[in-house]
Scaffold this active site. Structure first.
Site, PDB file in Angstrom:
ATOM      1  N   ASP A 120      -6.790   7.262  33.175  1.00  7.61           N
ATOM      2  CA  ASP A 120      -5.982   7.788  32.069  1.00  7.61           C
ATOM      3  C   ASP A 120      -4.600   8.187  32.581  1.00  7.61           C
ATOM      4  OD1 ASP A 120      -6.492   7.986  29.375  1.00  7.61           O
ATOM      5  OD2 ASP A 120      -7.838   9.703  29.565  1.00  7.61           O
ATOM      6  N   GLU A 127     -10.798   6.380  18.653  1.00  5.04           N
ATOM      7  CA  GLU A 127     -11.464   7.692  18.723  1.00  5.04           C
ATOM      8  C   GLU A 127     -11.517   8.376  17.354  1.00  5.04           C
ATOM      9  OE1 GLU A 127     -10.321  10.282  21.940  1.00  5.04           O
ATOM     10  OE2 GLU A 127     -11.570  11.909  21.171  1.00  5.04           O
ATOM     11  N   ASP A 174      -8.583  11.932  31.080  1.00  3.75           N
ATOM     12  CA  ASP A 174      -7.930  13.231  31.251  1.00  3.75           C
ATOM     13  C   ASP A 174      -8.764  14.335  30.600  1.00  3.75           C
ATOM     14  OD1 ASP A 174      -7.326  12.586  28.637  1.00  3.75           O
ATOM     15  OD2 ASP A 174      -5.152  12.819  28.846  1.00  3.75           O
ATOM     16  N   SER A 175      -9.921  13.962  30.026  1.00  2.31           N
ATOM     17  CA  SER A 175     -10.914  14.965  29.619  1.00  2.31           C
ATOM     18  C   SER A 175     -11.352  15.782  30.825  1.00  2.31           C
ATOM     19  CB  SER A 175     -12.132  14.286  28.963  1.00  2.31           C
ATOM     20  OG  SER A 175     -12.609  13.225  29.760  1.00  2.31           O
ATOM     21  N   GLU A 233      -2.347   6.769  25.416  1.00  5.90           N
ATOM     22  CA  GLU A 233      -2.591   7.072  23.995  1.00  5.90           C
ATOM     23  C   GLU A 233      -1.407   6.679  23.114  1.00  5.90           C
ATOM     24  OE1 GLU A 233      -3.758  11.168  23.504  1.00  5.90           O
ATOM     25  OE2 GLU A 233      -5.304  11.019  25.050  1.00  5.90           O
ATOM     26  N   LYS A 268      -5.081   3.637  31.047  1.00  5.88           N
ATOM     27  CA  LYS A 268      -5.205   3.865  29.603  1.00  5.88           C
ATOM     28  C   LYS A 268      -4.126   4.848  29.168  1.00  5.88           C
ATOM     29  CE  LYS A 268      -8.682   6.414  27.624  1.00  5.88           C
ATOM     30  NZ  LYS A 268      -7.916   7.499  26.957  1.00  5.88           N
TER      31      LYS A 268
HETATM   32  O1  KIV Z   1     -10.211  11.428  28.500  1.00  2.09           O
HETATM   33  C1  KIV Z   1     -11.196  10.899  27.962  1.00  2.09           C
HETATM   34  O2  KIV Z   1     -12.361  11.151  28.299  1.00  2.09           O
HETATM   35  C2  KIV Z   1     -10.955   9.943  26.898  1.00  2.09           C
HETATM   36  C3  KIV Z   1     -12.123   9.524  26.067  1.00  2.09           C
HETATM   37  C4  KIV Z   1     -12.377  10.563  25.039  1.00  2.09           C
HETATM   38  C5  KIV Z   1     -11.931   8.197  25.469  1.00  2.09           C
HETATM   39  O3  KIV Z   1      -9.850   9.569  26.664  1.00  2.09           O
END
Ligand code: KIV
Length: 254
Positions: free
Chosen positions: A82, A179, A43-44, A112, A110
């Site tokens: 994500d 992280e 989600d970056s 969090e 993934k």
């Molecule tokens: O969204 C992302 O790129 C991430 C990484 C920082 C692990 O979660």
């Protein structure tokens, strides 16, 4: 179990695992063909693709759009999708979101959080969907937690991250991202952890593998470069040079 994920699991204590973000077809195809083990549609993308200030603006619709493109490109790498903020507030909602991401081609999802997310992770893994956990600094909580900072600096914080890892493992995840966590803490967690740990901003060689944001790796987002990034190229300056050369060529009298 997806055979690609089984192969990643077997890497514990062996060859370190490489994971890189990608959000679109050409990047995912290049990264896959270069041999990366896992592609994270992170989600970056909210920051490096969509111009938002942080990941909290990313929606499930954004993720589905990008995961589908990446999945079309990835022939060998495990595609991890994500789960955006507020799409896994309950175990039921988490499973629904995970199913939606798998339906557009993800191999795993993934999310969090450790102890606080144990029930959500369990709901997904019990449905047969592989989960990558994410502990230490949680970008979706960065506003509440007062910005991007190193985690695990006190004994209490280090113990809490260890408990988060244990919860993620109990819930059946196959790997876990650690992280921005103090290097010695990431190393101790990796030693105690039976599943693959993937570090970012957690020191070199402290985890079973590493993940990086593609734009940080190739220097494609010059407006913000995390202090822990290790850029291998400067794509932004190449783009600027090419565009300037093109403009000059167009304007040149024949
Ligand atoms: O969204 C992302 O790129 C991430 C990484 C920082 C692990 O979660």
């Amino acid at each position: 179990m997806n055979s690609k994920i089984a192969a990643i699991i077997a890497r514990k204590g062996n060859v370190p695992v490489s994971e890189l973000t990608a959000y679109d077809y050409p990047t995912a195809r290049l990264v896959d063909e270069a041999g990366v083990d896992m592609i994270l549609v992170g989600d970056s993308l909210g920051m490096v693709m969509l111009g938002y200030p942080d990941t909290t603006h990313v929606t499930l619709a954004h993720m589905l759009h990008h995961v589908e493109a990446v999945a079309r490109a990835a022939k060998n790498a495990v595609v991890v999708a994500d789960m955006p903020i507020n799409t896994y507030n309950t175990p039921e909602q988490a499973l629904e979101t995970a199913r939606a991401l798998m339906a557009v081609g993800a191999d795993a999802v993934k999310l969090e959080g450790g102890e606080a997310m144990e029930a959500q992770i369990r709901a997904i893994t019990q449905a047969g969907i592989p989960v990558q956990g994410h502990i230490g600094l949680l970008p979706q909580k960065v506003k509440e937690e007062g910005g991007y900072r190193m985690h695990g600096k006190t004994d209490e914080e280090a113990a809490a991250i260890m408990r988060d890892m244990e919860a993620v493992v109990r819930a059946g995840a196959f790997s876990v991202v650690i992280e921005c966590t103090k290097h010695a803490v990431a190393k101790a967690i990796t030693k105690a952890c039976p599943i693959i740990t993937i570090g970012i901003g957690a020191g070199r060689g402290t985890c079973d593998g590493e993940v990086a944001v593609f734009h940080d790796l190739v220097g494609a987002y010059p407006w913000f470069i995390p202090s822990f990034a290790r850029p291998k190229a400067n794509i932004a300056s190449e783009i600027t040079r090419s565009v300037k050369e093109y403009i000059a060529e167009v304007q040149k009298p024949i």
